[in-house]
Design a protein around this motif. Structure first.
Motif, PDB file in Angstrom:
ATOM      1  N   GLN A  39     -35.046   7.707  -6.577  1.00 21.48           N
ATOM      2  CA  GLN A  39     -33.784   8.413  -6.730  1.00 21.48           C
ATOM      3  C   GLN A  39     -33.882   9.364  -7.915  1.00 21.48           C
ATOM      4  O   GLN A  39     -34.093   8.911  -9.048  1.00 21.48           O
ATOM      5  CB  GLN A  39     -32.616   7.448  -6.913  1.00 21.48           C
ATOM      6  N   LYS A  43     -29.277  13.076  -6.768  1.00 19.77           N
ATOM      7  CA  LYS A  43     -29.703  13.003  -5.371  1.00 19.77           C
ATOM      8  C   LYS A  43     -29.546  11.582  -4.843  1.00 19.77           C
ATOM      9  O   LYS A  43     -29.458  10.621  -5.600  1.00 19.77           O
ATOM     10  CB  LYS A  43     -31.155  13.459  -5.236  1.00 19.77           C
ATOM     11  N   ASP A  44     -29.530  11.465  -3.533  1.00 20.32           N
ATOM     12  CA  ASP A  44     -29.472  10.150  -2.908  1.00 20.32           C
ATOM     13  C   ASP A  44     -30.818   9.451  -3.026  1.00 20.32           C
ATOM     14  O   ASP A  44     -31.867  10.097  -3.139  1.00 20.32           O
ATOM     15  CB  ASP A  44     -29.101  10.286  -1.424  1.00 20.32           C
ATOM     16  N   ARG A  45     -30.773   8.158  -2.958  1.00 19.43           N
ATOM     17  CA  ARG A  45     -32.012   7.395  -2.927  1.00 19.43           C
ATOM     18  C   ARG A  45     -32.727   7.658  -1.602  1.00 19.43           C
ATOM     19  O   ARG A  45     -32.091   7.701  -0.549  1.00 19.43           O
ATOM     20  CB  ARG A  45     -31.704   5.909  -3.072  1.00 19.43           C
ATOM     21  N   GLU A  46     -34.045   7.807  -1.675  1.00 20.16           N
ATOM     22  CA  GLU A  46     -34.814   8.100  -0.472  1.00 20.16           C
ATOM     23  C   GLU A  46     -36.007   7.177  -0.338  1.00 20.16           C
ATOM     24  O   GLU A  46     -36.603   6.743  -1.316  1.00 20.16           O
ATOM     25  CB  GLU A  46     -35.305   9.566  -0.482  1.00 20.16           C
ATOM     26  N   GLN A 106     -38.452   2.254   7.164  1.00 21.24           N
ATOM     27  CA  GLN A 106     -37.139   2.448   6.564  1.00 21.24           C
ATOM     28  C   GLN A 106     -36.169   1.490   7.236  1.00 21.24           C
ATOM     29  O   GLN A 106     -36.384   1.070   8.370  1.00 21.24           O
ATOM     30  CB  GLN A 106     -36.670   3.889   6.796  1.00 21.24           C
TER      31      GLN A 106
END
Length: 122
Positions: A39, A43-46, A106
């Motif tokens: 993260q 920004k969003d966690r990816e 994911q």
């Protein structure tokens, strides 16, 4: 519940390498799928990378494919993320996570570490 502790973050110049480690508590580690996420500020966690329970399958986001390598050592209850050819855009807090179905894709991860900061200077 499994507890996860990451280490290995730091400051590195662009083009350099770092290896992150994540040590897990508990005796069921070898059955867990493990993932690495990051993260960046604002920004969003990816999802970055994942590895199946046996280590036989690994998964990577397009942004790190060919540069990062995920591996694991089940007797040591440790998962690794070797990061090569680092770029400034790789700067983020990196987290490891565990999922109990053994997959490394994911999806739904139940347990998370506290994160380790990786900063890549240009």
């Amino acid at each position: 519940q499994v507890q996860l502790v990451e280490s290995g973050g730091g400051l590195v110049q662009a083009g350099g390498s770092l290896r992150l480690s994540c040590v897990a508590s508990g005796r069921f580690f070898s059955s867990y799928g493990m993932g690495w996420f990051r993260q960046a500020p604002g920004k969003d966690r990816e999802f970055v990378a994942g590895i199946s329970w046996s280590g036989g399958s690994t998964y990577y986001s397009d942004s790190v494919k060919g540069r990062f390598i995920s591996s694991r050592d089940n007797p040591k209850r440790t998962v690794y993320l070797q990061m090569n050819s680092l770029k400034p855009e790789d700067t983020a807090v990196y987290y490891c996570a565990a999922r109990r179905d053994g997959l490394g894709t994911q999806g739904s991860y139940a347990d998370w570490g506290q994160g380790t900061q990786v900063t890549v200077s240009s």
